[in-house]
Design a protein around this motif. Sequence first.
Motif, PDB file in Angstrom:
ATOM      1  N   PRO A  13       0.807  -1.218   0.000  1.00  0.00           N
ATOM      2  CA  PRO A  13       0.000   0.000   0.000  1.00  0.00           C
ATOM      3  C   PRO A  13       0.843   1.272   0.000  1.00  0.00           C
ATOM      4  N   GLU A  66      -6.863   3.601  -7.022  1.00  0.00           N
ATOM      5  CA  GLU A  66      -7.579   2.410  -6.575  1.00  0.00           C
ATOM      6  C   GLU A  66      -7.990   1.522  -7.742  1.00  0.00           C
ATOM      7  N   LEU A  74      -4.943  -5.153  -3.899  1.00  0.00           N
ATOM      8  CA  LEU A  74      -4.865  -4.809  -2.473  1.00  0.00           C
ATOM      9  C   LEU A  74      -6.242  -4.838  -1.826  1.00  0.00           C
ATOM     10  N   ALA A  75      -7.237  -4.315  -2.556  1.00  0.00           N
ATOM     11  CA  ALA A  75      -8.594  -4.278  -2.001  1.00  0.00           C
ATOM     12  C   ALA A  75      -9.123  -5.697  -1.772  1.00  0.00           C
ATOM     13  N   ARG A  76      -8.760  -6.592  -2.681  1.00  0.00           N
ATOM     14  CA  ARG A  76      -9.279  -7.960  -2.585  1.00  0.00           C
ATOM     15  C   ARG A  76      -8.479  -8.832  -1.619  1.00  0.00           C
ATOM     16  N   ASN A  77      -7.144  -8.697  -1.663  1.00  0.00           N
ATOM     17  CA  ASN A  77      -6.294  -9.640  -0.905  1.00  0.00           C
ATOM     18  C   ASN A  77      -5.489  -9.015   0.222  1.00  0.00           C
ATOM     19  N   GLY A  78      -5.378  -7.689   0.226  1.00  0.00           N
ATOM     20  CA  GLY A  78      -4.407  -7.079   1.135  1.00  0.00           C
ATOM     21  C   GLY A  78      -3.021  -7.220   0.540  1.00  0.00           C
ATOM     22  N   GLN A  79      -1.992  -6.730   1.249  1.00  0.00           N
ATOM     23  CA  GLN A  79      -0.654  -6.762   0.656  1.00  0.00           C
ATOM     24  C   GLN A  79      -0.097  -8.187   0.624  1.00  0.00           C
ATOM     25  N   GLY A  80       0.780  -8.422  -0.332  1.00  0.00           N
ATOM     26  CA  GLY A  80       1.375  -9.751  -0.460  1.00  0.00           C
ATOM     27  C   GLY A  80       1.814 -10.025  -1.879  1.00  0.00           C
ATOM     28  N   GLN A  82       1.940 -10.750  -5.564  1.00  0.00           N
ATOM     29  CA  GLN A  82       0.955 -10.488  -6.618  1.00  0.00           C
ATOM     30  C   GLN A  82       1.335 -11.168  -7.924  1.00  0.00           C
TER      31      GLN A  82
END
Length: 139
Positions: A13, A66, A74-80, A82
């Motif tokens: 983010p 966005e 990010l909205a769907r999974n959060g950070q991590g 990709q």
Amino acid sequence: LFVCIDHVGLAVPDLDEAIEFHTKVMGWRLLHRETNEEQGVEEAMIGTGEQLEQNAQIQLLAPLKEDSAIGKFLARNGQGMQQLAYRVKDLDHVSEVLRGHGLRLLYPEAKIGTGGSRINFVHPKDARGVLLELVEPAA
Ligand code: CMX
């Protein structure tokens, strides 16, 4: 078909916070930073800086808005994690081979990625759950 793993892409983010963590805490070096308006990202490459062919990097990807691939991720999974990126010598050839196996590539023609590279992506559903980027480095 592939040269090596080019990089692993992490959706974050806040790019500055992510760079701080991966350099100060994890001990990697910041190698490169740029904005890619077309991809909707502010990005950084981190790694050891050794130019060994097998030496994969980590790509930090922060959304410019966005409504972008990273913003939605990010909205769907959060950070991590990709994406996973494979380096290729000839992107057009590799794209043709993969299309020949019925895999969907996201773009009809290559787009511009980090450092002027040529890139395309295999749809995650066709790459067995992984968003697979193909990277032909700039000459
Ligand atoms: N990894 C694994 N699976 C993913 C994924 C990812 N990164 N992104 C989406 N998916 C899955 C979704 O969960 C969804 O699965 P379900 O149908 O089971 O729920 C499926 O793929 C299809 O999703 P979609 O609604 O069709 O598509 P999205 O709007 O989620 O967009 C994608 C996905 C890959 C098409 C989009 O992220 C994209 O165009 N990516 C390529 C560009 C990109 O990532 N740019 C940023 C990086 C720039 C750079 O590397 O230089």
